[in-house]
Scaffold this active site. Sequence first.
Site, short mmCIF file in Angstrom:
data_model
loop_
_atom_site.label_atom_id
_atom_site.label_comp_id
_atom_site.label_asym_id
_atom_site.label_seq_id
_atom_site.Cartn_x
_atom_site.Cartn_y
_atom_site.Cartn_z
N ASP A 1 0.86 -1.19 0.00
CA ASP A 1 0.00 0.00 0.00
C ASP A 1 0.89 1.23 0.00
O ASP A 1 1.28 1.73 1.05
CB ASP A 1 -0.91 -0.02 1.23
N ALA A 2 1.21 1.71 -1.20
CA ALA A 2 2.09 2.87 -1.33
C ALA A 2 1.45 4.00 -2.12
O ALA A 2 2.00 5.09 -2.18
CB ALA A 2 3.40 2.45 -2.00
N LYS A 3 0.31 3.74 -2.76
CA LYS A 3 -0.47 4.75 -3.49
C LYS A 3 0.41 5.62 -4.38
O LYS A 3 0.36 6.85 -4.33
CB LYS A 3 -1.27 5.60 -2.50
N ARG A 4 1.17 4.98 -5.23
CA ARG A 4 2.08 5.70 -6.12
C ARG A 4 1.36 6.18 -7.38
O ARG A 4 0.33 5.64 -7.77
CB ARG A 4 3.25 4.80 -6.52
#
Length: 328
Positions: free
Chosen positions: A120-123
Amino acid sequence: MATKRYYPSVQLIGENQLKPFSDRLAEKIREKKTPTLVGLDPRWAQIPDSLKANKSENNPQDVADVFESFCRKIIDIVAPLVPAVKPQSAFFEQYGPLGMLALANVIQYASQKGLLVVLDAKRNDIGSTASAYANGLIGPNATSPWGADALTVSPYLGNDSLTPFVDVANSRGGGLFILVKTSNKGGGQFQDLVIDGVPLYQKVGEYVAQLANESRTQSGILCEYGNIGAVIGATWPEQLAKMRSLFPGVWFLVPGYGSQGGGARDVAGAFDSHGLGAIINNSRGIIFAHRAEVYKERFGEAKWEDAVNAATRDMIDELATETTAGAL
């Protein structure tokens, strides 16, 4: 703590091609008979004191060691029970390079234990920058430096920002979960804006569905879902059910279960009749279960690992009882 990297055996088709993420996810869910996803969100203040003895929050090496040790223990507990975990990159990143190394080790340890890893890094970005993010983060085992099976990404820079992520995911047996209708209260400020008679989140969902369908064709996926999925919060049960009816070939990653107020009945609309189609994330409600009233008196901090086990099993049972996940 040692900084050894863990590289589990790779699941292959033929000589080089990884089995598609969608098929691997469906297989893991069926194997464990649950769509439960455990979020790894280590927070110093909530971690049991026994793991922080002689450690300082002001020392990044101490924090990294504690975070890694804590997450490994969580993984050891949940690996026999659930198909996947979701490390939240931000909790590790805030402590710099040492925190990032701890994250890398957690990802690899989870993979070694047979869990799928959704980072979960929402890049998001465009062009070569998006390609760099995708190449570094997506791809199990040695197909990428970080080794995540799937990654969360934001869609709001448009299709040219998503294409590099989609291409890398499909080519490496990886997956994506694109933000569509998030669980936070403020998400509606933009996501609910009406365009051409429909809310923006539905427009994004339509594009995600297109990408998911294309990935099935390109990747030779056997199950009915593509490699490209959507993030839709448990806090919006009506929209969740509507999106399932509109987009039957899209995996949903559903946050908001547990501490954010979502329950099993709220997420029931995310599933198809066979119990597939969604993975339901619970972070604080599981990893810090010993602090919750329902488990505090029964276990307390001294038996925090037993509380994690109990909370995980309780969630599995709740989903099986209140949703079609019971058909798995």
